[in-house]
Design a protein around this motif. Structure first.
Motif, PDB file in Angstrom:
ATOM      1  N   ARG A   1       0.660  -1.393   0.138  1.00 18.54           N
ATOM      2  CA  ARG A   1       0.098  -0.422   0.025  1.00 18.54           C
ATOM      3  C   ARG A   1       1.227   1.308  -0.197  1.00 18.54           C
ATOM      4  O   ARG A   1       0.404   2.581  -0.289  1.00 18.54           O
ATOM      5  N   TRP A   2       2.171   1.306   0.388  1.00 16.60           N
ATOM      6  CA  TRP A   2       3.150   2.131   0.136  1.00 16.60           C
ATOM      7  C   TRP A   2       3.602   2.279  -0.700  1.00 16.60           C
ATOM      8  O   TRP A   2       4.637   3.824  -1.109  1.00 16.60           O
ATOM      9  N   SER A   3       3.742   2.055  -2.384  1.00 16.30           N
ATOM     10  CA  SER A   3       3.787   2.626  -3.328  1.00 16.30           C
ATOM     11  C   SER A   3       3.998   3.719  -3.775  1.00 16.30           C
ATOM     12  O   SER A   3       4.407   4.162  -4.088  1.00 16.30           O
ATOM     13  N   LYS A   4       2.426   4.288  -3.060  1.00 17.61           N
ATOM     14  CA  LYS A   4       2.632   5.457  -3.743  1.00 17.61           C
ATOM     15  C   LYS A   4       2.951   6.865  -3.200  1.00 17.61           C
ATOM     16  O   LYS A   4       3.560   7.870  -3.675  1.00 17.61           O
TER      17      LYS A   4
ATOM     18  N   GLU B   1      10.623  -0.084  -0.324  1.00 15.41           N
ATOM     19  CA  GLU B   1      12.034  -0.319  -0.919  1.00 15.41           C
ATOM     20  C   GLU B   1      12.509  -1.373  -0.908  1.00 15.41           C
ATOM     21  O   GLU B   1      12.797  -2.352  -1.653  1.00 15.41           O
ATOM     22  N   ILE B   2      12.973  -2.092   0.316  1.00 17.16           N
ATOM     23  CA  ILE B   2      13.947  -2.824   0.772  1.00 17.16           C
ATOM     24  C   ILE B   2      13.472  -3.949   0.617  1.00 17.16           C
ATOM     25  O   ILE B   2      13.524  -4.917   0.197  1.00 17.16           O
ATOM     26  N   ILE B   3      11.863  -3.999   0.889  1.00 13.05           N
ATOM     27  CA  ILE B   3      11.197  -5.360   0.695  1.00 13.05           C
ATOM     28  C   ILE B   3      10.775  -6.410  -0.888  1.00 13.05           C
ATOM     29  O   ILE B   3      11.147  -7.034  -0.941  1.00 13.05           O
ATOM     30  N   SER B   4      10.582  -4.500  -1.302  1.00 11.12           N
ATOM     31  CA  SER B   4      10.273  -4.699  -3.136  1.00 11.12           C
ATOM     32  C   SER B   4      11.608  -5.182  -4.038  1.00 11.12           C
ATOM     33  O   SER B   4      11.549  -6.052  -4.917  1.00 11.12           O
ATOM     34  N   SER B   5      12.207  -4.394  -2.935  1.00  9.97           N
ATOM     35  CA  SER B   5      13.864  -5.494  -3.516  1.00  9.97           C
ATOM     36  C   SER B   5      14.753  -6.688  -3.605  1.00  9.97           C
ATOM     37  O   SER B   5      15.815  -6.633  -4.360  1.00  9.97           O
ATOM     38  N   PHE B   6      13.988  -6.650  -2.284  1.00  6.37           N
ATOM     39  CA  PHE B   6      14.733  -8.398  -1.674  1.00  6.37           C
ATOM     40  C   PHE B   6      14.550  -9.343  -2.656  1.00  6.37           C
ATOM     41  O   PHE B   6      13.592  -9.579  -3.195  1.00  6.37           O
TER      42      PHE B   6
ATOM     43  N   ARG C   1       0.338   3.635  12.703  1.00  4.74           N
ATOM     44  CA  ARG C   1       1.001   4.463  10.957  1.00  4.74           C
ATOM     45  C   ARG C   1       1.426   3.643  10.671  1.00  4.74           C
ATOM     46  O   ARG C   1       1.748   3.907   9.472  1.00  4.74           O
ATOM     47  N   LEU C   2       1.254   2.126  11.071  1.00  8.04           N
ATOM     48  CA  LEU C   2       2.482   1.956   9.869  1.00  8.04           C
ATOM     49  C   LEU C   2       1.476   0.044   9.753  1.00  8.04           C
ATOM     50  O   LEU C   2       1.422  -0.827   9.243  1.00  8.04           O
ATOM     51  N   GLY C   3      -0.029   0.354   9.489  1.00  9.46           N
ATOM     52  CA  GLY C   3      -0.412  -0.099   8.863  1.00  9.46           C
ATOM     53  C   GLY C   3      -1.717  -1.291  10.102  1.00  9.46           C
ATOM     54  O   GLY C   3      -1.089  -0.933  11.119  1.00  9.46           O
ATOM     55  N   HIS C   4      -2.529  -2.043  10.152  1.00 11.22           N
ATOM     56  CA  HIS C   4      -3.476  -2.502  10.437  1.00 11.22           C
ATOM     57  C   HIS C   4      -3.243  -4.011  10.210  1.00 11.22           C
ATOM     58  O   HIS C   4      -3.341  -4.823   9.492  1.00 11.22           O
TER      59      HIS C   4
END
Length: 224
Positions: free
Chosen positions: A104-107, A157-162, A214-217
């Motif tokens: 969800r944080w790609s925005k 960024e870190i998770i997506s590029s892992f 603040r970091l989701g549910h």
């Protein structure tokens, strides 16, 4: 505890307030345990009359399941008996990495690109406006939207590029270590503290953002 669970649904219908005997009354809620000390009755409807009982939470004197204890400690419901905030933060990062929440944080990546394309507009700002903006920012306050967004963007960024296998324990530990190191910059930790102390500060700030939503549910227990 019962009203704390029902309150989100009630707030949708009653605008965040509870109706009791013709007047609006707020139920006290808190992210920390021990806030509710008495049993109170709240009237939320008439014809027929509907009441909700707000009671203190009750835990058994002993919990033998270590995973249950860990989940309760992560939410802040009980004291941490598992070595400290650093271990709890690693547990949260494990949950985050194995979930879909970070997508969800790609925005924030797209927003960053838009800001880069319009940097020439910001250069036109007066010196007074820049100084005013800087005065409104507090590097040590990790709850500011600017820092929270940096944290989200860093994790995304870190998770997506892992390129490792998150099902592999060694790879997952490597990912968590990379996240912890990168979060030192996102949380504005002084460079001289980029060590074990920095990791502990990151853990405390990360847990606070998680516990305040603040970091989701996240659902820590499967719903059957």
């Amino acid at each position: 505890m019962l009203v704390n669970q029902l309150l989100p649904t009630l707030c949708i219908k009653l605008g965040g307030q509870v109706l009791q005997r013709g007047r609006l009354k707020h139920a006290t809620v808190s992210p920390h345990p021990g806030e509710t000390k008495d049993i109170s009755s709240l009237k939320i409807g008439s014809h027929p009359n509907i009441y909700v009982l707000d009671t203190p939470g009750i835990l058994p004197p002993e919990i033998s399941d270590d995973e249950v204890c860990l989940k309760l400690a992560l939410t802040g419901a009980i004291s941490n008996f598992f070595g400290g905030e650093k271990e709890l933060a690693q547990y949260f990062l494990t949950i985050l990495n194995l979930s879909e929440e970070y997508k969800r944080w790609s925005k924030f990546i797209h927003n960053e690109n838009e800001i880069t394309l319009t940097n020439h507009e910001s250069d036109c700002s007066s010196g007074f406006e820049k100084n005013l903006k800087q005065r409104r920012q507090y590097p040590t306050d990790h709850t500011q939207d600017l820092i929270v967004n940096d944290v989200r963007q860093t994790l995304f960024e870190i998770i997506s590029s892992f390129d490792g296998n998150m099902e592999d324990e060694k790879d997952l530990r490597r990912l968590i270590e990379a996240e912890t190191i990168a979060l030192q910059k996102a949380f504005k930790i002084p460079v001289e503290l980029y060590n074990e102390d920095g990791h502990c500060k990151v853990a405390g700030k990360l847990l606070n953002l998680y516990r305040t939503g603040r970091l989701g549910h996240y659902t820590l227990d499967s719903i059957t």
